[in-house]
Design a protein around this motif. Structure first.
Motif, PDB file in Angstrom:
ATOM      1  N   TRP A 155       0.834  -1.210   0.000  1.00  0.00           N
ATOM      2  CA  TRP A 155       0.000   0.000   0.000  1.00  0.00           C
ATOM      3  C   TRP A 155       0.863   1.251   0.000  1.00  0.00           C
ATOM      4  O   TRP A 155       1.933   1.297   0.613  1.00  0.00           O
ATOM      5  CB  TRP A 155      -0.903   0.026   1.233  1.00  0.00           C
ATOM      6  CG  TRP A 155      -1.949  -1.050   1.245  1.00  0.00           C
ATOM      7  CD1 TRP A 155      -1.963  -2.174   2.020  1.00  0.00           C
ATOM      8  CD2 TRP A 155      -3.158  -1.094   0.471  1.00  0.00           C
ATOM      9  NE1 TRP A 155      -3.091  -2.917   1.776  1.00  0.00           N
ATOM     10  CE2 TRP A 155      -3.848  -2.276   0.826  1.00  0.00           C
ATOM     11  CE3 TRP A 155      -3.720  -0.250  -0.492  1.00  0.00           C
ATOM     12  CZ2 TRP A 155      -5.068  -2.637   0.258  1.00  0.00           C
ATOM     13  CZ3 TRP A 155      -4.931  -0.608  -1.060  1.00  0.00           C
ATOM     14  CH2 TRP A 155      -5.587  -1.792  -0.691  1.00  0.00           C
ATOM     15  N   ARG A 156       0.362   2.297  -0.666  1.00  0.00           N
ATOM     16  CA  ARG A 156       0.980   3.610  -0.575  1.00  0.00           C
ATOM     17  C   ARG A 156       0.795   4.124   0.850  1.00  0.00           C
ATOM     18  O   ARG A 156      -0.046   3.629   1.601  1.00  0.00           O
ATOM     19  CB  ARG A 156       0.312   4.581  -1.544  1.00  0.00           C
ATOM     20  CG  ARG A 156       0.547   4.254  -2.997  1.00  0.00           C
ATOM     21  CD  ARG A 156      -0.342   5.074  -3.894  1.00  0.00           C
ATOM     22  NE  ARG A 156       0.137   6.446  -4.014  1.00  0.00           N
ATOM     23  CZ  ARG A 156      -0.511   7.381  -4.667  1.00  0.00           C
ATOM     24  NH1 ARG A 156      -1.660   7.124  -5.264  1.00  0.00           N
ATOM     25  NH2 ARG A 156      -0.031   8.606  -4.729  1.00  0.00           N
ATOM     26  N   LYS A 157       1.538   5.123   1.207  1.00  0.00           N
ATOM     27  CA  LYS A 157       1.403   5.728   2.537  1.00  0.00           C
ATOM     28  C   LYS A 157      -0.017   6.262   2.694  1.00  0.00           C
ATOM     29  O   LYS A 157      -0.575   6.833   1.752  1.00  0.00           O
ATOM     30  CB  LYS A 157       2.427   6.858   2.680  1.00  0.00           C
ATOM     31  CG  LYS A 157       2.566   7.348   4.083  1.00  0.00           C
ATOM     32  CD  LYS A 157       3.671   8.370   4.183  1.00  0.00           C
ATOM     33  CE  LYS A 157       3.814   8.849   5.608  1.00  0.00           C
ATOM     34  NZ  LYS A 157       4.854   9.864   5.741  1.00  0.00           N
ATOM     35  N   GLU A 158      -0.604   6.024   3.839  1.00  0.00           N
ATOM     36  CA  GLU A 158      -1.972   6.460   4.173  1.00  0.00           C
ATOM     37  C   GLU A 158      -3.055   5.640   3.456  1.00  0.00           C
ATOM     38  O   GLU A 158      -4.210   6.036   3.423  1.00  0.00           O
ATOM     39  CB  GLU A 158      -2.189   7.965   3.874  1.00  0.00           C
ATOM     40  CG  GLU A 158      -1.163   8.894   4.476  1.00  0.00           C
ATOM     41  CD  GLU A 158      -1.184   8.896   6.012  1.00  0.00           C
ATOM     42  OE1 GLU A 158      -2.250   8.726   6.619  1.00  0.00           O
ATOM     43  OE2 GLU A 158      -0.091   9.058   6.587  1.00  0.00           O
ATOM     44  N   TYR A 178       5.782   0.371  -3.092  1.00  0.00           N
ATOM     45  CA  TYR A 178       4.563   0.624  -2.315  1.00  0.00           C
ATOM     46  C   TYR A 178       3.662   1.573  -3.105  1.00  0.00           C
ATOM     47  O   TYR A 178       3.681   2.777  -2.908  1.00  0.00           O
ATOM     48  CB  TYR A 178       4.934   1.145  -0.929  1.00  0.00           C
ATOM     49  CG  TYR A 178       5.675   0.084  -0.154  1.00  0.00           C
ATOM     50  CD1 TYR A 178       4.978  -0.866   0.585  1.00  0.00           C
ATOM     51  CD2 TYR A 178       7.066  -0.015  -0.215  1.00  0.00           C
ATOM     52  CE1 TYR A 178       5.643  -1.881   1.258  1.00  0.00           C
ATOM     53  CE2 TYR A 178       7.733  -1.031   0.452  1.00  0.00           C
ATOM     54  CZ  TYR A 178       7.019  -1.957   1.182  1.00  0.00           C
ATOM     55  OH  TYR A 178       7.670  -2.977   1.839  1.00  0.00           O
TER      56      TYR A 178
END
Length: 200
Positions: A155-158, A178
């Motif tokens: 997943w990307r950040k957040e 990510y």
């Protein structure tokens, strides 16, 4: 004076003449040449060639040749199709199924790296659907029912963000591993389909 006829009794014995025995021709002794290699060497070479042939057959039978349909890309034991057109989440999944495949299920870091680098000159792909869906709030599921493992997610950040974004895309321009982002199912994106490579 009358001539006299004299008869003689001659007896022949029915004997065959004594056989003449000829001696067998004398065999020539083979010429002696000094031996350049040991007698066991040809056997050893033959045995080694046989073992090499057996090893090749075993390797080919176990691994075989993996083939993908034209226009698909091969990585390890799978074939991947990167779409040229855009569809929503459900249509993307249905399109892959119609080709005898499914939206891609990412099982390893190596596979994520491979897919993150897939780009083409003709089509710019920002986001591509992958086969990860949110069945219930907070419960993610892969298209092939492979258990979702949060420690093996990219997943990307957040992300994933809360809400009605229950489909997943890979954000290709991200530039790192990510790059997953959850999106609403009605958004139009490209897709990556995955099928097992054919082994011949």
């Amino acid at each position: 004076m009358a001539s006299e006829i004299t008869y003689a009794e001659v007896k022949f014995k029915n004997e065959s003449p004594a056989p003449v025995v000829k001696g067998l021709p004398k065999k020539k002794k083979p010429e002696q040449h000094p031996q350049k290699y040991p007698l066991w060497l040809p056997w050893l070479i033959s045995l080694l060639l046989l073992l090499v042939c057996i090893a090749l057959v075993v390797v080919l039978l176990e691994r075989g040749w993996t083939c993908c349909p034209k226009g698909w890309r091969r990585f390890q034991g799978s074939c991947y199709f990167l779409s040229l057109d855009r569809m929503n989440c459900a249509e993307s999944a249905q399109n892959c199924t119609g080709m005898g495949s499914q939206l891609v299920v990412i099982n390893s870091k190596a596979e994520q790296e491979f897919l993150s680098k897939q780009k083409t000159q003709s089509v710019r792909r920002d986001n591509v659907y992958i086969g990860l869906f949110e069945e219930k709030v907070g419960q993610w599921q892969w298209a092939d029912k492979t258990p979702y493992n949060v420690t093996a997610a990219f997943w990307r950040k957040e992300e994933p963000s809360p809400g009605h974004e229950n489909c997943t895309v890979m954000h290709v321009p991200e530039g790192n591993l990510y790059n997953w982002n959850n999106v609403k199912p009605d958004t139009m994106h490209h897709r990556i389909c995955e099928a097992a490579a054919v082994i011949v």
